[in-house]
Motif scaffolding. Structure first.
Motif, PDB file in Angstrom:
ATOM      1  N   SER A  26       0.836  -1.203   0.000  1.00  0.00           N
ATOM      2  CA  SER A  26       0.000   0.000   0.000  1.00  0.00           C
ATOM      3  C   SER A  26       0.876   1.260   0.000  1.00  0.00           C
ATOM      4  CB  SER A  26      -0.887   0.005   1.246  1.00  0.00           C
ATOM      5  OG  SER A  26      -0.077   0.165   2.404  1.00  0.00           O
ATOM      6  N   GLN A  27       0.264   2.375  -0.324  1.00  0.00           N
ATOM      7  CA  GLN A  27       0.991   3.647  -0.304  1.00  0.00           C
ATOM      8  C   GLN A  27       1.509   3.982   1.100  1.00  0.00           C
ATOM      9  OE1 GLN A  27       1.983   5.509  -2.819  1.00  0.00           O
ATOM     10  NE2 GLN A  27       2.745   7.254  -1.645  1.00  0.00           N
ATOM     11  N   ALA A  30       4.465   1.767   1.755  1.00  0.00           N
ATOM     12  CA  ALA A  30       5.601   2.184   0.909  1.00  0.00           C
ATOM     13  C   ALA A  30       6.267   3.422   1.495  1.00  0.00           C
ATOM     14  CB  ALA A  30       5.125   2.442  -0.525  1.00  0.00           C
ATOM     15  N   GLU A  31       5.455   4.337   2.008  1.00  0.00           N
ATOM     16  CA  GLU A  31       6.019   5.573   2.582  1.00  0.00           C
ATOM     17  C   GLU A  31       6.817   5.273   3.848  1.00  0.00           C
ATOM     18  OE1 GLU A  31       2.702   8.256   2.942  1.00  0.00           O
ATOM     19  OE2 GLU A  31       2.518   8.441   0.763  1.00  0.00           O
TER      20      GLU A  31
ATOM     21  N   PRO B  43       8.755   5.820  -2.219  1.00  0.00           N
ATOM     22  CA  PRO B  43       7.470   5.101  -2.143  1.00  0.00           C
ATOM     23  C   PRO B  43       6.974   4.601  -3.499  1.00  0.00           C
ATOM     24  CG  PRO B  43       7.388   7.128  -0.857  1.00  0.00           C
ATOM     25  CD  PRO B  43       8.686   7.151  -1.609  1.00  0.00           C
ATOM     26  N   ALA B  44       7.075   5.430  -4.530  1.00  0.00           N
ATOM     27  CA  ALA B  44       6.578   5.005  -5.847  1.00  0.00           C
ATOM     28  C   ALA B  44       7.395   3.830  -6.374  1.00  0.00           C
ATOM     29  CB  ALA B  44       6.647   6.175  -6.835  1.00  0.00           C
ATOM     30  N   ARG B  47       6.469   0.658  -4.551  1.00  0.00           N
ATOM     31  CA  ARG B  47       5.182   0.132  -5.009  1.00  0.00           C
ATOM     32  C   ARG B  47       5.317  -0.524  -6.378  1.00  0.00           C
ATOM     33  NH1 ARG B  47       0.183   3.769  -4.646  1.00  0.00           N
ATOM     34  NH2 ARG B  47      -0.798   1.712  -4.793  1.00  0.00           N
ATOM     35  N   VAL B  69      -0.382   2.901  -9.532  1.00  0.00           N
ATOM     36  CA  VAL B  69       0.368   3.862  -8.717  1.00  0.00           C
ATOM     37  C   VAL B  69      -0.147   5.294  -8.881  1.00  0.00           C
ATOM     38  CG1 VAL B  69       2.490   2.511  -8.473  1.00  0.00           C
ATOM     39  CG2 VAL B  69       2.210   3.977 -10.469  1.00  0.00           C
TER      40      VAL B  69
END
Lengths: 116, 116
Positions: A26-27, A30-31, B43-44, B47, B69
Motif C-alpha cells: 500500500s501507499q 511504501a512511505e 514510495p513510488a 510500489r 500507482v
C-alpha cells in the motif's frame, strides 16, 4: 478490508512471503519503508552503522566514531540521530559521552521485507 | 591490503557474517550500497517493484503499472529506469510495450548485506 502490514510485524524468518514480493504494498506502507531505507541510504550513515555493529558488544562511544569517518562531530551526531530515530541504533549517556548500540532487529526487519 | 568486498560478492546465505556487521565497511563500499538503497528508498519505486514482484512470473507490462500507482507514464518510466539501472528490474520490449521483470537476486543481495 485488507489488513495493513506494518514493517515491524514482519518475521525475519518469513522469506517465502516477504512483504515486498507477496502482494502490491500500500501507499502508507511504501512511505514508511521509504523513510526507513532513506535513513540507511547514505554512505556516512552506513559506515557509522557498520562501525557500531562491528564494535565489541555492538556498541560504540560517539568519541570513537568521529575519526574513522573523517567528519565533524556535529555532522556525525546528525547522522547518528537519523539512524537512532529510524530505530537502527539506540543511544545511552554515560558520563560525558553518548554511546550507540546496534538494534539488530531493525536491520533484520528491513532485510526480511526485501528478501525475494 | 584488505580485499574490498563488492555487494555482488555476498552470498544470501552468509547471515552470520553479513558485510555491514562483520567489520567497518570502506567508503567506496558504503557509496555503492548507498546508491543501491537510494534506488529503493522511494514510495513510488517500492510500489512499482512490489507490483512487478507479485505479478505472474514476476513480470509486468509498463501499461499495467501506471494506473495502480496513479502517476503519469513519464514519471512511472523514470522510476522504472532507476530500478532497472540499480539492477532490481530487467526490461524487455515486446511489440509496443516494455515489460519489466524482477531481478530477485538483487533484492536478496541487499537483504544479505543488511542482515545482522
Amino acid at each position: 478490508m485488507a489488513t495493513m502490514l506494518a514493517v515491524t510485524d514482519v518475521s525475519p524468518g518469513a522469506t517465502c512471503c516477504a512483504p515486498l514480493v507477496r502482494e502490491p504494498i500500500s501507499q502508507p506502507e511504501a512511505e514508511r519503508v521509504a523513510v526507513t531505507l532513506k535513513a540507511l541510504a547514505d554512505p556516512a550513515r552506513l559506515r557509522l552503522l557498520s562501525i557500531v555493529a562491528s564494535s565489541a558488544g555492538q556498541e560504540a562511544c560517539v568519541c570513537d566514531l568521529i575519526e574513522p569517518v573523517g567528519l565533524s562531530q556535529p555532522t556525525v551526531s546528525h547522522h547518528l540521530k537519523i539512524l537512532t530515530e529510524a530505530g537502527f541504533l539506540s543511544r545511552s549517556k554515560r558520563g560525558t559521552w553518548a554511546y550507540y548500540r546496534l538494534e539488530a532487529d531493525a536491520l533484520s526487519t528491513v532485510a526480511a521485507f526485501l528478501t525475494a
